[in-house]
Design a protein around this motif. Structure first.
Motif, PDB file in Angstrom:
ATOM      1  N   LEU A 216      61.805  39.879 -12.480  1.00 48.72           N
ATOM      2  CA  LEU A 216      61.847  40.637 -11.237  1.00 48.72           C
ATOM      3  C   LEU A 216      61.196  41.988 -11.501  1.00 48.72           C
ATOM      4  O   LEU A 216      61.579  42.695 -12.439  1.00 48.72           O
ATOM      5  CB  LEU A 216      63.285  40.825 -10.767  1.00 48.72           C
ATOM      6  CG  LEU A 216      63.525  41.733  -9.559  1.00 48.72           C
ATOM      7  CD1 LEU A 216      62.815  41.194  -8.323  1.00 48.72           C
ATOM      8  CD2 LEU A 216      65.023  41.881  -9.289  1.00 48.72           C
ATOM      9  N   LEU A 217      60.223  42.345 -10.672  1.00 46.92           N
ATOM     10  CA  LEU A 217      59.500  43.600 -10.839  1.00 46.92           C
ATOM     11  C   LEU A 217      59.708  44.508  -9.632  1.00 46.92           C
ATOM     12  O   LEU A 217      59.780  44.033  -8.496  1.00 46.92           O
ATOM     13  CB  LEU A 217      57.987  43.363 -10.968  1.00 46.92           C
ATOM     14  CG  LEU A 217      57.458  42.283 -11.895  1.00 46.92           C
ATOM     15  CD1 LEU A 217      55.938  42.289 -11.866  1.00 46.92           C
ATOM     16  CD2 LEU A 217      57.977  42.479 -13.292  1.00 46.92           C
ATOM     17  N   ASP A 218      59.782  45.809  -9.891  1.00 42.06           N
ATOM     18  CA  ASP A 218      59.591  46.815  -8.852  1.00 42.06           C
ATOM     19  C   ASP A 218      58.175  47.339  -9.035  1.00 42.06           C
ATOM     20  O   ASP A 218      57.847  47.898 -10.095  1.00 42.06           O
ATOM     21  CB  ASP A 218      60.571  47.973  -8.999  1.00 42.06           C
ATOM     22  CG  ASP A 218      61.999  47.570  -8.683  1.00 42.06           C
ATOM     23  OD1 ASP A 218      62.217  46.393  -8.334  1.00 42.06           O
ATOM     24  OD2 ASP A 218      62.884  48.417  -8.802  1.00 42.06           O
ATOM     25  N   VAL A 219      57.344  47.138  -8.028  1.00 46.08           N
ATOM     26  CA  VAL A 219      55.943  47.542  -8.110  1.00 46.08           C
ATOM     27  C   VAL A 219      55.694  48.689  -7.153  1.00 46.08           C
ATOM     28  O   VAL A 219      56.063  48.611  -5.970  1.00 46.08           O
ATOM     29  CB  VAL A 219      55.000  46.359  -7.796  1.00 46.08           C
ATOM     30  CG1 VAL A 219      53.549  46.808  -7.810  1.00 46.08           C
ATOM     31  CG2 VAL A 219      55.213  45.236  -8.814  1.00 46.08           C
ATOM     32  N   LEU A 220      55.088  49.756  -7.643  1.00 47.29           N
ATOM     33  CA  LEU A 220      54.800  50.941  -6.843  1.00 47.29           C
ATOM     34  C   LEU A 220      53.297  51.195  -6.875  1.00 47.29           C
ATOM     35  O   LEU A 220      52.671  51.150  -7.941  1.00 47.29           O
ATOM     36  CB  LEU A 220      55.529  52.168  -7.399  1.00 47.29           C
ATOM     37  CG  LEU A 220      57.041  52.042  -7.598  1.00 47.29           C
ATOM     38  CD1 LEU A 220      57.598  53.306  -8.233  1.00 47.29           C
ATOM     39  CD2 LEU A 220      57.738  51.762  -6.276  1.00 47.29           C
ATOM     40  N   ALA A 221      52.729  51.467  -5.704  1.00 47.29           N
ATOM     41  CA  ALA A 221      51.293  51.712  -5.621  1.00 47.29           C
ATOM     42  C   ALA A 221      51.008  52.737  -4.527  1.00 47.29           C
ATOM     43  O   ALA A 221      51.804  52.898  -3.594  1.00 47.29           O
ATOM     44  CB  ALA A 221      50.542  50.412  -5.332  1.00 47.29           C
ATOM     45  N   PRO A 222      49.874  53.435  -4.620  1.00 47.94           N
ATOM     46  CA  PRO A 222      49.550  54.447  -3.604  1.00 47.94           C
ATOM     47  C   PRO A 222      49.352  53.860  -2.213  1.00 47.94           C
ATOM     48  O   PRO A 222      49.617  54.530  -1.214  1.00 47.94           O
ATOM     49  CB  PRO A 222      48.250  55.077  -4.125  1.00 47.94           C
ATOM     50  CG  PRO A 222      48.207  54.747  -5.577  1.00 47.94           C
ATOM     51  CD  PRO A 222      48.897  53.427  -5.717  1.00 47.94           C
ATOM     52  N   ASP A 223      48.877  52.612  -2.125  1.00 46.85           N
ATOM     53  CA  ASP A 223      48.639  52.000  -0.820  1.00 46.85           C
ATOM     54  C   ASP A 223      48.601  50.480  -0.988  1.00 46.85           C
ATOM     55  O   ASP A 223      48.646  49.947  -2.096  1.00 46.85           O
ATOM     56  CB  ASP A 223      47.339  52.518  -0.185  1.00 46.85           C
ATOM     57  CG  ASP A 223      46.150  52.444  -1.126  1.00 46.85           C
ATOM     58  OD1 ASP A 223      46.039  51.444  -1.861  1.00 46.85           O
ATOM     59  OD2 ASP A 223      45.340  53.386  -1.149  1.00 46.85           O
ATOM     60  N   LEU A 224      48.499  49.787   0.158  1.00 43.41           N
ATOM     61  CA  LEU A 224      48.520  48.327   0.133  1.00 43.41           C
ATOM     62  C   LEU A 224      47.314  47.738  -0.601  1.00 43.41           C
ATOM     63  O   LEU A 224      47.470  46.789  -1.375  1.00 43.41           O
ATOM     64  CB  LEU A 224      48.608  47.782   1.556  1.00 43.41           C
ATOM     65  CG  LEU A 224      48.769  46.265   1.691  1.00 43.41           C
ATOM     66  CD1 LEU A 224      50.007  45.777   0.947  1.00 43.41           C
ATOM     67  CD2 LEU A 224      48.847  45.873   3.171  1.00 43.41           C
ATOM     68  N   PRO A 225      46.086  48.267  -0.398  1.00 40.42           N
ATOM     69  CA  PRO A 225      44.955  47.715  -1.166  1.00 40.42           C
ATOM     70  C   PRO A 225      45.149  47.826  -2.673  1.00 40.42           C
ATOM     71  O   PRO A 225      44.807  46.906  -3.418  1.00 40.42           O
ATOM     72  CB  PRO A 225      43.762  48.555  -0.682  1.00 40.42           C
ATOM     73  CG  PRO A 225      44.146  48.990   0.699  1.00 40.42           C
ATOM     74  CD  PRO A 225      45.622  49.226   0.634  1.00 40.42           C
ATOM     75  N   ALA A 226      45.723  48.951  -3.137  1.00 39.43           N
ATOM     76  CA  ALA A 226      45.950  49.109  -4.578  1.00 39.43           C
ATOM     77  C   ALA A 226      46.974  48.097  -5.076  1.00 39.43           C
ATOM     78  O   ALA A 226      46.823  47.523  -6.161  1.00 39.43           O
ATOM     79  CB  ALA A 226      46.408  50.534  -4.879  1.00 39.43           C
ATOM     80  N   LEU A 227      48.015  47.863  -4.289  1.00 43.78           N
ATOM     81  CA  LEU A 227      49.017  46.877  -4.695  1.00 43.78           C
ATOM     82  C   LEU A 227      48.423  45.469  -4.696  1.00 43.78           C
ATOM     83  O   LEU A 227      48.697  44.672  -5.595  1.00 43.78           O
ATOM     84  CB  LEU A 227      50.224  46.949  -3.773  1.00 43.78           C
ATOM     85  CG  LEU A 227      51.476  46.207  -4.268  1.00 43.78           C
ATOM     86  CD1 LEU A 227      52.742  46.939  -3.850  1.00 43.78           C
ATOM     87  CD2 LEU A 227      51.517  44.780  -3.738  1.00 43.78           C
ATOM     88  N   THR A 228      47.591  45.179  -3.712  1.00 44.11           N
ATOM     89  CA  THR A 228      46.942  43.870  -3.654  1.00 44.11           C
ATOM     90  C   THR A 228      46.039  43.658  -4.858  1.00 44.11           C
ATOM     91  O   THR A 228      46.028  42.572  -5.459  1.00 44.11           O
ATOM     92  CB  THR A 228      46.123  43.744  -2.351  1.00 44.11           C
ATOM     93  OG1 THR A 228      46.988  43.928  -1.230  1.00 44.11           O
ATOM     94  CG2 THR A 228      45.458  42.379  -2.260  1.00 44.11           C
ATOM     95  N   ARG A 229      45.283  44.690  -5.243  1.00 39.74           N
ATOM     96  CA  ARG A 229      44.422  44.569  -6.426  1.00 39.74           C
ATOM     97  C   ARG A 229      45.252  44.321  -7.677  1.00 39.74           C
ATOM     98  O   ARG A 229      44.870  43.520  -8.540  1.00 39.74           O
ATOM     99  CB  ARG A 229      43.583  45.836  -6.601  1.00 39.74           C
ATOM    100  CG  ARG A 229      42.441  45.972  -5.609  1.00 39.74           C
ATOM    101  CD  ARG A 229      41.476  47.062  -6.023  1.00 39.74           C
ATOM    102  NE  ARG A 229      42.121  48.363  -6.111  1.00 39.74           N
ATOM    103  CZ  ARG A 229      42.242  49.205  -5.087  1.00 39.74           C
ATOM    104  NH1 ARG A 229      41.759  48.865  -3.894  1.00 39.74           N
ATOM    105  NH2 ARG A 229      42.817  50.379  -5.226  1.00 39.74           N
ATOM    106  N   PHE A 230      46.394  44.989  -7.778  1.00 39.79           N
ATOM    107  CA  PHE A 230      47.243  44.778  -8.946  1.00 39.79           C
ATOM    108  C   PHE A 230      47.709  43.328  -9.019  1.00 39.79           C
ATOM    109  O   PHE A 230      47.652  42.697 -10.077  1.00 39.79           O
ATOM    110  CB  PHE A 230      48.459  45.712  -8.887  1.00 39.79           C
ATOM    111  CG  PHE A 230      49.533  45.372  -9.871  1.00 39.79           C
ATOM    112  CD1 PHE A 230      49.337  45.569 -11.228  1.00 39.79           C
ATOM    113  CD2 PHE A 230      50.740  44.822  -9.447  1.00 39.79           C
ATOM    114  CE1 PHE A 230      50.330  45.229 -12.148  1.00 39.79           C
ATOM    115  CE2 PHE A 230      51.726  44.490 -10.357  1.00 39.79           C
ATOM    116  CZ  PHE A 230      51.518  44.694 -11.719  1.00 39.79           C
TER     117      PHE A 230
END
Length: 339
Positions: A108-122
């Motif tokens: 289980l991960l908590d993922v934090l990103a500046p925006d949705l595109p950055a999270l999608t790329r991750f």
């Protein structure tokens, strides 16, 4: 055998006080705790040195509104989970990595990103290609009602709580969300590593003045970009069992459900999420038998709530960038940079 950890009542009170006032000076904390500032400084140095407690910067209350948070459930091929978890710890987007019990997820991960595109790329370019990964399920947080910095150890007496509350600074006028510059980012990077760094040390790292640091920290906390929290090893927190509950309730009942979860002393996190389940909550319970009792009590108070999954945490290997051993002690870090 695990090393025996000797914890005093003063240690517990100090950590509880820092949960309430993470950056308070030892001079401020000494009167409510009934000891000298020097004693508190020595106690904290020992707790930090042994990886038993630490203070760090974390995303504030406005992070979900202005940036992107997701809870990611991973399934792994047999024998590959430990290797995948180790690889994930190196990713700054993976703020928290938890090995879970048998069930719908292995990690289980908590993922934090500046925006949705950055999270999608991750997810698509860094997460999905990992060898041994079978499936990825992302639950995007649409609202975050409770997060880890609000969980309390409950070791202080009522008079001590009152004294600490009375000395707490006012929240100030909410500021509009601001664009972060190089100074802001340097401060955030330093505080993720050590949330109690003084103004002078922060000024050196950000190449600015202590007065500027003070103003920047106040602005970042007022606008909800930045918060501080005191975390601790399992020995200090009473060796709780983390369990994350996924639930579904009609949209009209989500606020009531969140308030009910948030009122529980065991509640560590509660969020509205996307997907077939629309509530994600993490509780720290005393033992496995507490899970069923707590779930039954919740469902009796929330008749429209259906719990769709229960994910038991076995070992948190990374929490908000800090690496933990099997006893929950901090052993190192891979800094997060979600801003």
């Amino acid at each position: 055998m695990p090393e025996t950890v000797i914890i005093s009542e003063l240690d517990l009170a100090l950590v509880n006080a820092l949960q309430l006032r993470p950056r308070a000076s030892w001079t401020e904390l000494a009167p409510p705790l009934g000891v000298t500032a020097g004693t508190l400084a020595r106690r904290w140095e020992r707790l930090c040195g042994e990886g038993l407690a630490w203070v760090s910067a974390v995303p504030g209350r406005e992070f979900v509104r202005t940036r992107c948070t997701a809870f990611v459930l991973l399934r792994c091929r047999p024998g590959s989970r430990a290797d995948i978890a180790e690889r994930l710890c190196a990713f700054e987007e993976a703020a928290t990595v938890e090995l879970t019990g048998p069930g719908s997820a292995d990690l289980l991960l908590d993922v934090l990103a500046p925006d949705l595109p950055a999270l999608t790329r991750f997810v698509t370019t860094r997460l999905e290609p990992l060898p041994g990964l079978v499936s990825v399920e992302c639950l995007f947080a649409t609202s975050l009602f409770v997060e880890g910095s609000r969980w309390r150890l409950r070791s202080l007496a009522p008079t001590q709580l009152s004294a600490l509350g009375a000395m707490a600074p006012g929240a100030g006028e909410p500021a509009s969300v601001v664009e972060l510059d190089a100074v802001d980012r340097a401060l955030l990077d330093a505080l993720v590593r050590d949330g109690r760094l003084g103004l002078a040390a922060l000024a050196d790292q950000a190449d600015t003045s202590p007065a500027t640091v003070r103003r920047r920290l106040r602005r970042l906390t007022d606008c909800g970009v930045l918060a501080f929290r005191c975390d601790m090893a399992s020995a200090l927190s009473g060796h709780p069992v983390p369990v994350s509950l996924l639930g579904r309730t009609p949209a009209r009942d989500i606020p009531t459900a969140h308030r009910t979860f948030a009122a529980l002393p065991e509640c560590r996190l509660v969020a509205a999420v996307t997907g077939t389940s629309n509530i994600f909550a993490t509780l720290w319970v005393h033992d496995l038998s507490d899970i069923q009792r707590r779930e039954a009590a919740l469902c009796s108070r929330l008749p429209t709530l259906t719990v769709t999954d229960r994910i038991v945490g076995l070992h948190t290997v990374k929490r908000m960038g800090h690496l933990l051993d099997e006893e929950g002690r901090r052993t190192g870090m891979h800094p997060i940079r979600p801003w």
